[in-house]
Design a protein around this motif. Structure first.
Motif, short mmCIF file in Angstrom:
data_model
loop_
_atom_site.label_atom_id
_atom_site.label_comp_id
_atom_site.label_asym_id
_atom_site.label_seq_id
_atom_site.Cartn_x
_atom_site.Cartn_y
_atom_site.Cartn_z
N MET A 97 0.92 -1.09 -0.06
CA MET A 97 -0.08 -0.08 -0.13
C MET A 97 0.80 1.30 -0.12
N SER A 98 0.32 2.03 -0.98
CA SER A 98 1.39 3.32 -0.85
C SER A 98 0.40 4.54 -0.53
N ILE A 99 0.75 5.43 0.14
CA ILE A 99 -0.05 6.63 0.36
C ILE A 99 0.75 8.12 -0.02
N ASN A 100 -0.05 8.94 -0.61
CA ASN A 100 0.52 10.28 -0.95
C ASN A 100 -0.43 11.53 -0.51
N VAL A 101 0.06 12.33 0.13
CA VAL A 101 -0.66 13.41 0.38
C VAL A 101 -0.10 14.75 -0.01
N ASP A 102 -0.67 15.48 -0.68
CA ASP A 102 -0.05 16.78 -1.31
C ASP A 102 -1.16 17.92 -1.03
N GLY A 103 -0.67 19.15 -0.77
CA GLY A 103 -1.46 20.33 -0.23
C GLY A 103 -0.80 21.39 -0.41
N GLN A 104 -1.61 22.74 -0.96
CA GLN A 104 -0.97 23.97 -0.97
C GLN A 104 -2.06 24.99 -0.19
N PHE A 105 -1.60 25.95 0.63
CA PHE A 105 -2.44 26.47 1.52
C PHE A 105 -1.97 27.89 1.32
N GLY A 106 -3.05 28.98 1.60
CA GLY A 106 -2.77 30.18 1.59
C GLY A 106 -2.71 31.10 0.04
N GLN A 107 -3.05 30.40 -0.85
CA GLN A 107 -3.14 31.08 -2.18
C GLN A 107 -4.55 31.53 -2.66
N GLN A 108 -4.35 32.64 -3.44
CA GLN A 108 -5.57 33.14 -3.85
C GLN A 108 -5.63 33.02 -5.48
N ILE A 109 -6.56 32.54 -6.27
CA ILE A 109 -6.57 32.30 -7.60
C ILE A 109 -7.79 32.93 -8.16
N CYS A 110 -7.52 33.18 -9.42
CA CYS A 110 -8.84 33.92 -10.35
C CYS A 110 -9.40 32.80 -10.79
N ASN A 111 -10.91 32.82 -10.61
CA ASN A 111 -11.62 31.99 -11.04
C ASN A 111 -12.08 32.55 -12.33
N VAL A 112 -11.35 32.35 -13.29
CA VAL A 112 -11.80 32.97 -14.99
C VAL A 112 -12.94 32.53 -15.32
N ALA A 113 -13.68 31.25 -14.97
CA ALA A 113 -14.93 30.96 -15.33
C ALA A 113 -16.04 31.96 -14.77
N ASN A 114 -15.79 32.14 -13.54
CA ASN A 114 -16.64 33.06 -12.87
C ASN A 114 -16.61 34.53 -13.71
N PHE A 115 -15.51 34.81 -13.91
CA PHE A 115 -15.28 36.10 -14.44
C PHE A 115 -16.19 36.16 -15.85
N ASN A 116 -16.20 35.05 -16.73
CA ASN A 116 -16.89 35.03 -17.84
C ASN A 116 -18.51 34.88 -17.69
N LEU A 117 -18.66 33.93 -16.77
CA LEU A 117 -20.16 33.60 -16.60
C LEU A 117 -20.88 34.54 -15.66
N ARG A 118 -20.32 35.18 -14.76
CA ARG A 118 -20.90 36.44 -13.92
C ARG A 118 -20.81 37.59 -14.46
N GLY A 119 -20.62 37.73 -15.71
CA GLY A 119 -20.52 39.16 -16.29
C GLY A 119 -21.77 40.25 -16.07
N PHE A 120 -22.78 39.66 -15.67
CA PHE A 120 -24.03 40.44 -15.49
C PHE A 120 -24.39 41.32 -16.68
N HIS A 121 -24.44 40.64 -17.68
CA HIS A 121 -25.05 41.25 -18.86
C HIS A 121 -26.40 40.61 -19.14
N GLY A 122 -27.15 41.24 -20.04
CA GLY A 122 -28.61 40.74 -20.18
C GLY A 122 -28.73 39.41 -20.56
N ARG A 123 -27.70 38.74 -21.02
CA ARG A 123 -27.74 37.44 -21.29
C ARG A 123 -27.34 36.17 -20.26
N GLN A 124 -27.02 36.75 -19.10
CA GLN A 124 -26.61 36.03 -17.99
C GLN A 124 -27.47 35.14 -17.50
#
Length: 170
Positions: A97-124
């Motif tokens: 049995m092998s186990i691997n744990v990986d993590g990163q903490f304290g970073q902020q990322i840009c959610n580009v999908a939300n930038f495009n999808l939440r544009g708040f134009h008339g076709r939203q």
């Protein structure tokens, strides 16, 4: 780099709605939703940088009364504060049995999908559109949905699309 959000413009931010009841404000706004209104200025001559209620507001970092490139500031850090990784292998007789744990903490990322999808134009089309600002639902979280979004733009690259990018995986 991007803009820091500063709320949503409301009826109370404009001269034309001063002294009116909420019902009168709604009626006045609905009579001309594309109208342009006069922001109320404080003692320093500063008012909201918007032309009508329901618009996304941004911090005017250089305090010149205009939202432009000079108002951009650091809105997140893509590099994590802390990274971890650990792995181990076990074996007993014919069992491995092998186990691997990986993590990163304290970073902020840009959610580009939300930038495009939440544009708040008339076709939203996202479900959050039901929580957007309207004269009857004066949201403080989401701007008005309209093809008429002019002046204070509805959705510039801002801290509204920055999310916690921390994760761990097993």
């Amino acid at each position: 780099f991007g803009y820091k959000s500063n709320g949503i413009s409301q009826f109370g931010d404009f001269v034309e709605f001063t002294g009116l009841s909420n019902d009168q404000r709604i009626a006045k706004y609905n009579a001309n939703p594309a109208g342009t209104y006069t922001p109320i200025k404080d003692a320093n001559g500063v008012g909201v940088i918007a032309s009508r209620p329901g618009q996304q507001l941004y911090v005017d970092a250089d305090k010149n009364g205009i939202i432009n490139e000079f108002d951009k500031q650091v809105i997140g850090y893509a590099q994590p504060d802390f990274t971890l990784g650990i792995s181990n292998s076990f074996s007993y007789n014919n069992f491995e049995m092998s186990i691997n744990v990986d993590g990163q903490f304290g970073q902020q990322i840009c959610n580009v999908a939300n930038f495009n999808l939440r544009g708040f134009h008339g076709r939203q089309q996202l479900a959050i559109v039901k929580d957007a600002w309207t004269a009857e639902n004066q949201s403080k979280d989401y701007p008005r949905v309209s093809m008429l979004n002019t002046g204070a733009q509805a959705f510039l690259m801002s801290d509204k699309v920055i999310e916690d990018g921390s994760f761990w995986a097993l």
